[in-house]
Design a protein around this motif. Structure first.
Motif, PDB file in Angstrom:
ATOM      1  N   SER A  27      -6.778   8.777 -10.974  1.00 38.15           N
ATOM      2  CA  SER A  27      -5.820   8.671  -9.742  1.00 38.15           C
ATOM      3  C   SER A  27      -4.179   7.964  -9.885  1.00 38.15           C
ATOM      4  N   VAL A  28      -3.209   8.867  -9.583  1.00 40.25           N
ATOM      5  CA  VAL A  28      -1.835   8.233  -9.722  1.00 40.25           C
ATOM      6  C   VAL A  28      -1.754   7.044  -9.066  1.00 40.25           C
ATOM      7  N   LEU A  29      -1.971   7.263  -7.563  1.00 42.31           N
ATOM      8  CA  LEU A  29      -1.750   6.132  -6.691  1.00 42.31           C
ATOM      9  C   LEU A  29      -2.826   4.773  -6.847  1.00 42.31           C
ATOM     10  N   GLY A  30      -4.033   5.481  -7.195  1.00 40.78           N
ATOM     11  CA  GLY A  30      -5.138   4.394  -7.693  1.00 40.78           C
ATOM     12  C   GLY A  30      -4.629   3.372  -8.713  1.00 40.78           C
ATOM     13  N   ALA A  31      -4.331   3.992  -9.763  1.00 42.67           N
ATOM     14  CA  ALA A  31      -3.851   3.225 -10.895  1.00 42.67           C
ATOM     15  C   ALA A  31      -2.640   2.099 -10.618  1.00 42.67           C
ATOM     16  N   PHE A  32      -1.644   2.904  -9.778  1.00 41.14           N
ATOM     17  CA  PHE A  32      -0.450   1.838  -9.455  1.00 41.14           C
ATOM     18  C   PHE A  32      -1.011   0.503  -8.539  1.00 41.14           C
ATOM     19  N   ALA A  33      -1.821   1.190  -7.408  1.00 40.04           N
ATOM     20  CA  ALA A  33      -2.523   0.029  -6.627  1.00 40.04           C
ATOM     21  C   ALA A  33      -2.944  -1.044  -7.174  1.00 40.04           C
ATOM     22  N   LEU A  34      -3.926  -0.680  -8.314  1.00 42.05           N
ATOM     23  CA  LEU A  34      -4.630  -1.820  -8.983  1.00 42.05           C
ATOM     24  C   LEU A  34      -3.609  -2.518  -9.753  1.00 42.05           C
ATOM     25  N   GLU A  35      -2.481  -1.950 -10.432  1.00 41.64           N
ATOM     26  CA  GLU A  35      -1.633  -2.768 -11.318  1.00 41.64           C
ATOM     27  C   GLU A  35      -0.986  -3.795 -10.344  1.00 41.64           C
ATOM     28  N   ARG A  36      -0.461  -3.230  -9.271  1.00 39.86           N
ATOM     29  CA  ARG A  36       0.295  -4.207  -8.200  1.00 39.86           C
ATOM     30  C   ARG A  36      -0.587  -5.213  -7.820  1.00 39.86           C
ATOM     31  N   LEU A  37      -1.965  -5.002  -7.364  1.00 39.09           N
ATOM     32  CA  LEU A  37      -2.825  -6.030  -6.959  1.00 39.09           C
ATOM     33  C   LEU A  37      -2.745  -7.186  -7.867  1.00 39.09           C
TER      34      LEU A  37
END
Length: 321
Positions: free
Chosen positions: A302-312
């Motif tokens: 998931s593109v957004l999923g990977a981004f969201a985890l990195e931001r968290l």
């Protein structure tokens, strides 16, 4: 970095919820950068522009944002749960039939099976998950109900189930997986008829959860193998603390297909991804994070999923706990 923190060392509710709201806004700006899985016809019909995220902490609190209560197809995330069931059932004997090294190849690759005599690299690529399903097919007369029973207990949801239409769509297009199964059987690494194992495997992958349920279902991996009791149910030692640590190590090195190294570098937490767009991440001693956004990158994550985890992890520092 999130502030303030509570006396338990966990972030205060207000700051964590604010971080999730920020991530939700930032992630939705990335819509359109991936595409839904189209090699499984039923998944190709999923509306792409959706995003949900849930965090469950070891103190029992949960936080959600976006489409966190929308059910989605777990797909390869179920490989985590079947592997845990196999580990509980036969212990270290599982390593006689599957390895525990990163593959460096696509999740559905057959190349290494030829050179490594039908022994899959790890239990999270398709070939390895098929071997795990074969092990469980031998042990359980009705593997689909055994798996659902465990997941219903972990989520406290007796209605949790798998999607029959998605399972049929997968089964009708499972030619490469069937080829892998027969190849491994030719090397003596498959006990049951491949057709029966594929039936079980496709039903397993078609299991549906939402982000909040997925975060709750994996809490035992953040909590030393212990699942938190809810709604009057006592805590349960679902897996030993040592095995929970080992599962987390395997998720860190093998949980994101052939992008595992990139995920470890960017996020630094044990994860399991699925082509349904879900990702679950474990922050040992802190909690679990489940995120879902159906648009995938070229490796099936998931593109957004990977981004969201990195931001968290940038906001919380959980990858340094």
């Amino acid at each position: 970095m999130l502030t303030p923190r509570t006396t338990t060392g966990l972030p205060a509710a207000e700051s964590l919820q604010a971080a999730l709201a920020l991530i939700d806004t930032e992630a939705r700006a990335l819509f359109g950068q991936g595409k839904v899985a189209d090699y499984i016809p039923a998944l190709a019909q999923v509306q792409p522009r959706q995003f949900g995220m849930a965090v469950a902490l070891v103190d029992g609190s949960t936080y959600q944002v976006g489409d966190a209560h929308t059910p989605f197809s777990l797909q390869s995330i179920t490989k985590l749960f079947t592997f845990v069931l196999a580990l509980k059932a036969i212990g270290d004997d599982v390593w006689k039939r599957v390895g525990r090294e990163p593959s460096g190849a696509a999740f559905n690759s057959m190349v290494q099976l030829e050179t490594e005599h039908g022994i899959p690299r790890n239990p999270f690529i398709n070939a390895g998950a098929l071997v795990i399903t074969d092990i469980l097919t031998t042990r359980y007369a009705h593997l689909d109900y055994a798996l659902l029973g465990a997941l219903r207990r972990l989520t406290d949801d007796p209605e949790l189930s798998w999607n029959a239409a998605v399972a049929k769509s997968e089964r009708d297009t499972a030619h490469r997986n069937m080829a892998m199964a027969y190849f491994m059987k030719s090397h003596g690494n498959f006990a049951n008829p491949p057709e029966l194992v594929l039936d079980n495997y496709c039903r397993q992958c078609a299991t549906e959860m939402n982000c909040t349920q997925l975060a709750q279902a994996t809490m035992f991996l953040a909590n030393g193998g212990r699942d938190l009791g809810r709604d009057g149910r006592p805590d349960e030692q679902f897996l030993s603390a040592d095995d929970a640590r080992r599962v987390n190590a395997l998720l860190l090195t093998c949980g994101a297909y052939d992008a595992a190294g990139d995920f470890a570098y960017r996020i630094g937490l044990p994860v399991k991804t699925g082509v349904g767009g879900g990702i679950v991440a474990i922050a040992p001693g802190v909690g679990t994070i489940a995120v879902w956004a159906p648009e995938l990158d070229a490796k099936g994550n998931s593109v957004l999923g990977a981004f969201a985890l990195e931001r968290l992890v940038q906001l919380t520092g959980w990858n340094h706990t």
